[in-house]
Design an enzyme around this catalytic site. Structure first.
Site, PDB file in Angstrom:
ATOM      1  N   CYS A  72     -31.877  -5.493  25.105  1.00  0.00           N
ATOM      2  CA  CYS A  72     -31.684  -6.761  25.803  1.00  0.00           C
ATOM      3  C   CYS A  72     -30.351  -7.352  25.366  1.00  0.00           C
ATOM      4  O   CYS A  72     -30.123  -7.569  24.167  1.00  0.00           O
ATOM      5  CB  CYS A  72     -32.829  -7.717  25.485  1.00  0.00           C
ATOM      6  N   CYS A 115     -31.074 -15.237  22.581  1.00  0.00           N
ATOM      7  CA  CYS A 115     -32.530 -15.418  22.651  1.00  0.00           C
ATOM      8  C   CYS A 115     -33.177 -14.457  21.679  1.00  0.00           C
ATOM      9  O   CYS A 115     -32.901 -13.248  21.708  1.00  0.00           O
ATOM     10  CB  CYS A 115     -33.028 -15.154  24.077  1.00  0.00           C
ATOM     11  N   CYS A 122     -33.659 -11.919  32.246  1.00  0.00           N
ATOM     12  CA  CYS A 122     -34.636 -11.544  31.211  1.00  0.00           C
ATOM     13  C   CYS A 122     -35.408 -10.289  31.606  1.00  0.00           C
ATOM     14  O   CYS A 122     -36.099 -10.270  32.631  1.00  0.00           O
ATOM     15  CB  CYS A 122     -35.602 -12.703  30.968  1.00  0.00           C
ATOM     16  N   GLN A 141     -53.858 -14.482  32.248  1.00  0.00           N
ATOM     17  CA  GLN A 141     -53.128 -13.638  31.309  1.00  0.00           C
ATOM     18  C   GLN A 141     -51.729 -13.322  31.822  1.00  0.00           C
ATOM     19  O   GLN A 141     -51.494 -13.207  33.024  1.00  0.00           O
ATOM     20  CB  GLN A 141     -53.890 -12.331  31.083  1.00  0.00           C
ATOM     21  N   ASN A 143     -63.534 -15.856  24.694  1.00  0.00           N
ATOM     22  CA  ASN A 143     -62.103 -15.559  24.851  1.00  0.00           C
ATOM     23  C   ASN A 143     -61.324 -16.832  24.534  1.00  0.00           C
ATOM     24  O   ASN A 143     -60.744 -17.461  25.412  1.00  0.00           O
ATOM     25  CB  ASN A 143     -61.831 -15.081  26.277  1.00  0.00           C
ATOM     26  N   CYS A 160     -56.434 -13.198  21.087  1.00  0.00           N
ATOM     27  CA  CYS A 160     -54.981 -13.020  21.077  1.00  0.00           C
ATOM     28  C   CYS A 160     -54.410 -13.294  19.684  1.00  0.00           C
ATOM     29  O   CYS A 160     -53.195 -13.381  19.516  1.00  0.00           O
ATOM     30  CB  CYS A 160     -54.316 -13.921  22.111  1.00  0.00           C
TER      31      CYS A 160
END
Length: 390
Positions: free
Chosen positions: A3, A11, A85, A209, A304, A331
């Site tokens: 990137c 970034c 991006c 998600q 979740n 997560c």
């Protein structure tokens, strides 16, 4: 994946950028195994495409009306343009130049954080697998609304796949992405999100998600585990737009989904009704409060939660509830491990890492918990009951 933004130091959001993807996946698997108890059956991790996986873009708008930036802010509060991006889906990246032109055309003054002046704070864009788009303008006030409405036909002509457009009002100067009030500007109020065999319906303030393909694998894995134990009753706590609940519905199984967001519940109900699933109910409310006040206990519970986990109250309820199985999707493996320690009667039988967020150190993990001494499925329970009655 490489990137140019990362290499130039513009970034650093993707902390693993430049590391070979196999190494990333191996490291996430190892990290999760270290946090969870020993003796777990680990399924192979689910890999993602390395780039272009993000189905949503949260772009800070800065700069000027004539030259807006879409991306993030640097440490001084100045805009860093990230229209190229690489982890953002290609169909979203293709809109950014048009959106920047629209900011200029509609005279939407970017919000300047250091001076606290301006109107347009964020552009929130979500894309479906079918290429349809939902766009939300986060504004400080309604002042630009008339101009935005006036030029909206131009934007929709330039982006023909734009299905839902709304304005979110966030008047406060604080690190909160959006406010409570949403004004939908299109006749269509929800984005259809096809995930496996289920069509979800995303309203502007409902969560989904970030990685659609890996989300489909997550729901598929849960469905397989739940089918094996075949529960008659299921609760889906923190159900969001109903992803787990709708995938687990089989026409016989009674499924209840609980979610604090009324918008998410409305999204889940729309998807349920479109699919004709009469055995699924959705309720708006706090997951812990619902469980503690309910008079019955389901055969299986799906949780979740957000990154903080389910917390001590709900963990204590699950520990003492008698529910035979729990499917926990997390997560944050650290909060998962903390919650598991509070539920010693529920043993982790199987686990799987799903790489929802390549190029970062985040990932999703799903585990199947079984109560010690439990594990009878619906047919086995019926057979046991018949034997005990004779």
């Amino acid at each position: 994946m490489q990137c140019s933004y990362f290499d130039a130091g513009r970034c650093r959001s993707c902390s693993l950028m430049g590391r070979p993807y196999d190494d990333q996946l191996t490291g996430k698997q190892r990290h999760c195994e270290q946090l969870l108890p020993a003796g777990v059956e680990w399924l192979p991790p689910v890999a993602s495409q390395e780039s272009g996986y993000r189905n949503k873009a949260k772009m800070v708008v800065a700069g000027t009306v004539e030259h807006p930036t879409l991306g993030i802010l640097d440490t001084d509060g100045r805009g860093v343009d990230l229209r190229g991006c690489g982890v953002t889906a290609a169909d979203l990246r293709a809109t950014f130049d048009v959106l920047a032109a629209f900011v200029t055309r509609a005279r939407l003054t970017p919000y300047d954080v250091p001076t606290r002046r301006g109107e347009l704070k964020y552009l929130l864009l979500t894309g479906s697998p079918d290429g349809e788009l939902m766009l939300r303008f986060v504004l400080r006030s309604q002042e630009p609304l008339t101009r935005l409405r006036k030029h909206l036909p131009w934007l929709r002509a330039a982006l023909p796949h734009l299905r839902v457009v709304s304005v979110n009002l966030q008047p406060e100067h604080k690190a909160v992405l959006e406010g409570p009030r949403e004004i939908v500007l299109t006749e269509v109020t929800a984005l259809r999100m096809r995930v496996g065999d289920v069509d979800l319906h995303l309203r502007p303030q409902s969560f989904f998600q970030t990685n659609t393909a890996v989300a489909a694998a997550l729901y598929r894995q849960a469905s397989e585990w739940v089918a094996e134990v075949d529960p008659a009753t299921v609760w889906d706590l923190y159900c969001g737009v109903g992803g787990f609940a709708l995938h687990l519905a089989d026409g016989r199984r009674d499924v209840v989904g609980i979610e604090t967001s009324h918008e998410a519940v409305a999204s889940a109900e729309a998807a349920r009704d479109a699919a004709g699933l009469t055995s699924v109910r959705f309720l708006a409310g706090d997951a812990t409060a619902f469980a503690l006040s309910a008079g019955d206990v389901p055969d299986l519970v799906v949780v979740n939660p957000p990154r903080r986990g389910i917390g001590p109250e709900l963990a204590a309820w699950l520990e003492s509830s008698g529910a035979r199985h729990v499917v926990y999707s997390s997560c944050n493996a650290a909060s998962l491990a903390r919650d598991l320690a509070a539920m010693p009667s529920l043993a982790v039988r199987r686990a799987r890492v799903l790489d929802m967020f390549p190029q970062t150190d985040h990932y999703e993990v799903i585990v199947m918990l079984e109560r010690e001494g439990g594990g009878l499925g619906r047919d086995q329970s019926a057979a046991a009951a018949e034997i005990s009655s004779t």
